[in-house]
Design a protein around this motif. Structure first.
Motif, short mmCIF file in Angstrom:
data_model
loop_
_atom_site.label_atom_id
_atom_site.label_comp_id
_atom_site.label_asym_id
_atom_site.label_seq_id
_atom_site.Cartn_x
_atom_site.Cartn_y
_atom_site.Cartn_z
N ARG A 32 -11.39 -26.16 -2.52
CA ARG A 32 -11.06 -26.72 -1.20
C ARG A 32 -9.85 -26.00 -0.62
O ARG A 32 -8.79 -25.91 -1.26
CB ARG A 32 -10.80 -28.22 -1.32
CG ARG A 32 -10.45 -28.90 -0.02
CD ARG A 32 -10.50 -30.41 -0.13
NE ARG A 32 -11.87 -30.89 -0.27
CZ ARG A 32 -12.25 -32.15 -0.06
NH1 ARG A 32 -11.36 -33.05 0.32
NH2 ARG A 32 -13.51 -32.51 -0.21
N LYS A 34 -20.01 -21.03 -2.90
CA LYS A 34 -19.68 -21.94 -1.81
C LYS A 34 -18.37 -22.68 -2.07
O LYS A 34 -18.17 -23.25 -3.14
CB LYS A 34 -20.81 -22.96 -1.62
CG LYS A 34 -20.87 -23.58 -0.24
CD LYS A 34 -21.61 -22.68 0.73
CE LYS A 34 -21.97 -23.42 2.01
NZ LYS A 34 -22.74 -22.58 2.94
N GLU A 92 -15.22 -25.24 0.05
CA GLU A 92 -15.04 -26.16 1.17
C GLU A 92 -13.77 -25.81 1.94
O GLU A 92 -12.81 -25.30 1.37
CB GLU A 92 -14.96 -27.59 0.66
CG GLU A 92 -16.21 -28.04 -0.07
CD GLU A 92 -16.07 -29.39 -0.71
OE1 GLU A 92 -17.11 -30.00 -1.02
OE2 GLU A 92 -14.91 -29.83 -0.92
N ARG A 148 -20.52 -20.92 12.75
CA ARG A 148 -20.63 -21.35 11.34
C ARG A 148 -21.57 -20.48 10.52
O ARG A 148 -21.37 -20.28 9.33
CB ARG A 148 -21.10 -22.81 11.28
CG ARG A 148 -20.00 -23.82 11.57
CD ARG A 148 -20.49 -25.23 11.32
NE ARG A 148 -19.46 -26.22 11.58
CZ ARG A 148 -19.60 -27.52 11.32
NH1 ARG A 148 -20.73 -27.96 10.80
NH2 ARG A 148 -18.63 -28.36 11.59
N SER A 169 -21.24 -18.02 5.48
CA SER A 169 -22.24 -18.53 4.55
C SER A 169 -21.62 -19.02 3.24
O SER A 169 -22.25 -19.83 2.53
CB SER A 169 -23.27 -17.43 4.24
OG SER A 169 -22.61 -16.27 3.74
N ASN A 181 -18.30 -24.12 3.40
CA ASN A 181 -18.76 -25.38 3.97
C ASN A 181 -17.59 -26.01 4.72
O ASN A 181 -16.65 -26.51 4.11
CB ASN A 181 -19.26 -26.32 2.86
CG ASN A 181 -19.73 -27.65 3.40
OD1 ASN A 181 -20.02 -27.78 4.59
ND2 ASN A 181 -19.81 -28.65 2.53
N LEU A 224 -15.81 -28.70 6.25
CA LEU A 224 -15.93 -30.16 6.17
C LEU A 224 -15.34 -30.87 7.37
O LEU A 224 -15.88 -31.87 7.84
CB LEU A 224 -15.25 -30.67 4.91
CG LEU A 224 -15.84 -30.24 3.56
CD1 LEU A 224 -14.99 -30.80 2.43
CD2 LEU A 224 -17.27 -30.72 3.44
#
Length: 397
Positions: free
Chosen positions: A120, A139, A141, A166, A170, A173, A175
């Motif tokens: 994150r 991936k 965040e 967005r 790729s 994410n 949030l």
């Protein structure tokens, strides 16, 4: 007092001269004492007012030395540098609990965080999201930091541009929004203005049909640091903050990022009077250490009096007003312009409260290259006291 985390001495400790003298002999003063139990109780209290739907995040910048005590009561830790990251990892804070923030993020720092397993990130600019997209191999965040009008974060137009692009990211994410609402707010109108900026920003995003699921909100909650501070004023601001967050949590998954209110009253600074001087009508106390060890938000040359106790070995006599000064070669090294207590003598100890957050972290500790103070961390949850070397280290003394 409605909120216990406002109290300067939440444990109501009565410390004797013999107790401090024993600490002085073992560790030497000046000495910082950080109490994990008080920090944990503050976090639990704040979580209770936030409600179960809101996750509490500890801002490590406030005081890294308390992270080990807070592991079981705080769901998330925000780090703002590679040094803070390393300290948390070294103290058994798992990468899954970390959010990587900070104004400056080099490719090396981002790579180290990714390599450690951090998932994150809080991003301050378009450049940072581009860098993260390039470096991430799986991936992760991200939160986009909305500026409150200062130098941090992005304008709403930049956030909209990222949201509309967005598909370019790729590996990320996105949030939601991160918002930092200032620190140690002292006026209700400041806090109200801060949160109205966020509210209007979210409404504007909705008008543009841009939706986010989460909000991470930082700052805003101050604590009374001085004896003349109005407790009612701070209680009013805390009431407003908790109401605002609870309302926000009915529309978003909210994480509240907090440092000062958790850590402030969990720290004390103990020093010793080494000299008394008489100047005209003034009595001056000179203590070991000084303003390079202590920083109270908004205080200049001791004009405001923090919460201080004097622990003396002598008998109480008449009260006396003192100016309390540190040991630096600086006329500005004044800790309290007017401190009133019973007669204080050379060799007596002074305890400064509310130094658990930012006081050491923002002070100019290297001035004159004096020896660093000792640092004692109590973690009552596991009945352990550690004496640590000052700085980014995990090693005991």
């Amino acid at each position: 007092m409605k909120y216990k985390f406002f109290s300067h001495n939440p444990s109501n400790d009565t410390v004797t001269y013999d107790v401090i003298n024993a600490l002085d002999k073992k560790y030497t003063v000046p000495l910082y004492i950080y109490k994990g139990k008080d920090a944990c109780e503050n976090a639990i209290e704040i979580q209770r007012y936030l409600g179960e739907a809101v996750q509490l995040c500890y801002a490590v910048k406030a005081n890294c030395y308390l992270v080990g005590s807070l592991t079981d009561v705080v769901g998330n830790f925000e780090v703002s540098s590679e040094g803070e990251l390393e300290y948390c990892l070294c103290n058994q804070i798992t990468a899954e609990k970390l959010s990587y923030s900070g104004v400056w993020k080099s490719a090396q720092e981002i790579s180290r965080a990714l390599g450690a397993g951090v998932k994150r990130f809080i991003l301050d600019s378009i450049n940072q999201i581009e860098m993260l997209q390039e470096l991430a191999r799986e991936k992760v965040e991200a939160f986009l930091r909305l500026s409150s009008g200062n130098q941090f974060g992005m304008d709403i137009s930049e956030i909209i541009w990222i949201a509309l692009q967005r598909e370019r990211y790729s590996n990320i994410n996105i949030l939601g929004i991160h918002y930092y609402a200032g620190t140690q707010r002292q006026f209700f109108r400041q806090m109200e203005r801060d949160f109205q900026i966020l509210k209007k920003g979210l409404e504007y995003l909705e008008e543009k049909e841009i939706w986010f699921s989460e909000i991470q909100l930082g700052g805003g909650l101050g604590v009374p640091l001085y004896q003349n501070d109005s407790i009612q004023k701070y209680e009013k601001m805390a009431d407003y903050l908790f109401d605002f967050i609870r309302e926000l949590s009915s529309h978003y998954q909210v994480t509240y990022e907090c440092g000062r209110a958790i850590a402030s009253n969990a720290g004390q600074y103990i020093t010793k009077v080494f000299e008394k001087k008489h100047r005209g009508t003034s009595e001056i106390l000179l203590v070991q250490g000084g303003s390079h060890h202590l920083k109270y938000h908004g205080n200049i040359m001791g004009q405001k009096q923090p919460f201080i106790d004097c622990v003396t070995r002598g008998k109480h006599r008449r009260k006396q007003d003192y100016m309390v000064c540190g040991s630096l070669c600086s006329s500005g090294d004044i800790l309290a312009m007017r401190f009133t207590d019973f007669c204080v003598e050379i060799g007596d100890y002074m305890i400064f409260y509310h130094v658990g957050a930012y006081s050491l972290q923002e002070a100019a500790s290297l001035f004159l290259t004096m020896a660093m103070p000792a640092l004692l961390v109590y973690n009552e949850n596991i009945n352990v006291a550690k004496a640590l070397e000052l700085g980014w280290t995990c090693h005991e003394r």
